[in-house]
Design a protein around this motif. Structure first.
Motif, PDB file in Angstrom:
ATOM      1  N   THR A 443      -4.058  -3.373   4.687  1.00  0.00           N
ATOM      2  CA  THR A 443      -2.835  -2.640   4.337  1.00  0.00           C
ATOM      3  C   THR A 443      -2.535  -1.448   5.238  1.00  0.00           C
ATOM      4  O   THR A 443      -1.430  -0.914   5.201  1.00  0.00           O
ATOM      5  N   LEU A 484      -0.120   1.624  -4.041  1.00  0.00           N
ATOM      6  CA  LEU A 484      -0.559   0.314  -3.583  1.00  0.00           C
ATOM      7  C   LEU A 484      -1.020  -0.430  -4.830  1.00  0.00           C
ATOM      8  O   LEU A 484      -1.910   0.034  -5.539  1.00  0.00           O
ATOM      9  N   VAL A 555       3.424  -2.541  -1.905  1.00  0.00           N
ATOM     10  CA  VAL A 555       3.656  -1.102  -1.955  1.00  0.00           C
ATOM     11  C   VAL A 555       4.840  -0.877  -2.886  1.00  0.00           C
ATOM     12  O   VAL A 555       5.898  -1.470  -2.719  1.00  0.00           O
TER      13      VAL A 555
END
Length: 593
Positions: A443, A484, A555
């Motif tokens: 990520t 997240l 996200v």
């Protein structure tokens, strides 16, 4: 929260302000009802029954209308009224179009619905309003403001818990029109269920009583902010549960009983409840509070280094080895950074996934599914309150059962099943430093806090209504104002996609953009999911059906609403997942520097 979503439906389709109908005489109106309605002794009996009712004051009258008239109404509705499917996070129903202009139709049109016209005039007549006022003790009711629609509940249709508090409503009513001459049985579903309140604005997770509807029966109750919580049980069979839903409103200007400022005060109640809800969050469970990661964990996450051999070997105990190959997780990272969203299928390795799947199916097939909160045993708890959410959960961080406000379930420890042990083991893995190291690489974000929750959404019970994150997610200038989030989908029956992919049985996760202030809605209103409106498809970001062995990463900023659709009683099994959320720092600036 719920009421505002229902309010939009009312404004567009059912609510109207007009002069009272004067077509029928007083004698006509009386003849449209069963003559018992006008007897003082009958009214006194109903009044006494309502006064002694629970969980709040409500009433029901059987054989309300003239039987011949109501049979004709049902025939007209089925032959002349078009129904449109309406589905949001809180309900699924087929509803009639706007009934506002019934009295304004010319005779050629009105001749198609003469009995329905009589029924509406009868319901909102002065004579019947006086009866409702007397038996409920609610005060005067408006004859100018009428508010009524026709609903068809067929297999899978439902309406979740709410208190009906919108605008100037004073009394809610439902007149039932299932097939006459046949008994609507309890096992068909579709019952009206009434919920007690733990405190005002916090309904208990279990209903206290329910009414199984029959033809020509009306149910009604005074709308009470934070108290008149109810739902409509899902219809379980291929049968047609027809009903006329409506409200009596407070008197309007010029009517007997009008009080200056009363409507404004009543209309403010929903907003007031929203403000109060912040004070009532102590009754919410689970808390889903993200806990700061220890400093030593943060120090291990911050360096931008490849996974070590020891870390890789640990991750292989759970993850599919293909996702530990450097070229593969770099591709995943490129996709995630570009889209802020990623689905990784077959995320768990075959060995662990096979054992977990077998143990979950064993639970579903061989153990009774808990139905009421008192049936739920540790380590599981029940998410509350039900006008926001209901599902079973395990908090991975607590072996002892603490912080169990308003769960009403047994908290003693009990031996964990194989399925429980495997789920808790997997939750612990998702909270491990090694997994967060893999997550950081994929990520490009550094987790700074976390919350991990094992969840089970039972058929015929569970859901999460649409909510946003808190407006200010970042807790310091170093953190991004986003979360997240990860959902590890573990629904064993979804290994056959046909069981869930249509969305018919619910259980899907949907993310959408919150309505902007340009829509005339409050920016912090926690959720108006407006399907079936032109352009609404553009606001939906992601819809994820129940899956087996699939990881969703995204996200999420404070403008994004998310919900889990109610799981139908006819679903092949429960929705199982592990839900994770992390506060994060971006490491992009550090690398640029």
């Amino acid at each position: 929260m719920v009421e505002k979503r229902l309010a939009e439906q009312d404004e567009v389709e059912t609510c109207f302000l007009k002069k009272a109908n004067t077509t029928f005489t007083k004698e006509d109106i009386r003849s449209f009802f069963n003559e018992q309605i006008w007897r003082s002794e009958f009214q006194d009996k109903v009044q006494k029954s309502i006064a002694n009712s629970g969980p709040y004051n409500w009433g029901t009258i059987k054989e309300l209308m003239d039987d011949t008239l109501l049979r004709q109404v049902r025939k007209e509705v089925l032959s002349e009224i078009a129904f449109t499917k309406k589905e949001t996070d809180i309900y699924k129903v087929y509803q009639s179009g706007d009934l506002a202009n019934l009295s304004g139709l010319d005779w050629d049109d009105l001749s198609r619905l003469p009995s329905l016209h009589k029924l509406r005039a009868a319901i909102y007549s002065q004579e019947f309003r006086d009866v409702i006022s007397k038996v409920t003790g609610c005060g005067k009711l408006s004859g100018l403001k009428t508010d009524m629609s026709i609903n068809s509940y067929t297999k899978g249709c439902h309406l979740l818990t709410h208190d009906d508090v919108i605008g100037s409503r004073r009394v809610s009513f439902i007149l039932y029109l299932p097939e006459p001459d046949k008994v609507w049985k309890p096992e068909y579903g579709g019952a009206l269920r009434l919920f007690p309140s733990v405190v005002p604005n916090v309904p208990h997770t279990d209903y206290e009583c329910k009414l199984v509807p029959q033809f020509n029966q009306i149910a009604f109750f005074t709308v009470q902010p934070g108290l008149s919580f109810h739902d409509v049980e899902e219809v379980r069979v291929d049968k047609h549960r027809l009903s006329i839903q409506g409200w009596f409103h407070i008197p309007q200007k010029g009517e007997d009983g009008f009080i200056e400022g009363e409507q404004e005060k009543t209309e403010s109640m929903s907003t007031l409840n929203q403000l109060q809800s912040k004070e009532l969050q102590e009754f919410d469970a689970p808390k889903c509070t993200r806990k700061d990661l220890p400093r030593e964990e943060l120090s291990m996450l911050e360096p931008s280094k490849p996974l070590t051999e020891a870390e890789t070997q640990f991750l292989k105990k759970y993850l599919n080895p293909i996702f530990l190959e450097q070229e593969v997780y770099k591709k995943l990272a490129d996709r995630f950074i570009k889209e802020s969203y990623l689905e990784v299928q077959s995320i768990l390795n075959d060995s662990f996934a096979s054992t977990l799947k077998e143990s979950l199916r064993d639970v579903e097939i061989n153990e009774p599914t808990p139905q009421r909160s008192t049936d739920v045993k540790a380590p599981w708890k029940i998410a509350v309150p039900p006008h926001k959410q209901r599902f079973m959960y395990i908090e991975h961080t607590s072996n002892d059962v603490n912080n169990n406000n308003n769960n009403n379930n047994t908290v003693e420890k009990s031996p964990a099943s194989i399925a429980d042990s495997k789920l808790c083991e997997l939750a612990k893995f998702l909270a491990s430093v090694e997994f967060k190291r893999w997550l950081r690489i994929v990520t490009d974000l550094i987790p700074t806090s976390e919350n991990v929750l094992v969840r089970r959404f039972r058929p015929g019970n569970d859901f999460i209504l649409a909510t946003t994150t808190e407006p200010q997610v970042a807790r310091s200038p170093e953190e991004e104002n986003v979360l997240l989030e990860a959902t590890l989908n573990l629904t064993p029956t979804a290994s056959n996609p046909k069981n869930w992919e249509s969305g018919e049985f619910g259980g899907y996760e949907l993310c959408m953009v919150q309505p902007s202030s340009d829509d005339g809605l409050e920016q912090d209103d926690p959720a108006i999911y407006r399907s079936n409106k032109e352009g609404d498809e553009d606001s939906v970001l992601h819809t994820n059906q129940c899956k087996w062995n699939s990881l969703i990463l995204m996200v999420r900023d404070p403008s994004v609403l998310k919900f889990i659709k109610y799981v139908s009683i006819n679903a092949k099994g429960s929705r199982w997942d592990i839900d994770c959320s992390w506060n994060v720092r971006s490491m992009g600036d550090e690398e640029d520097d």
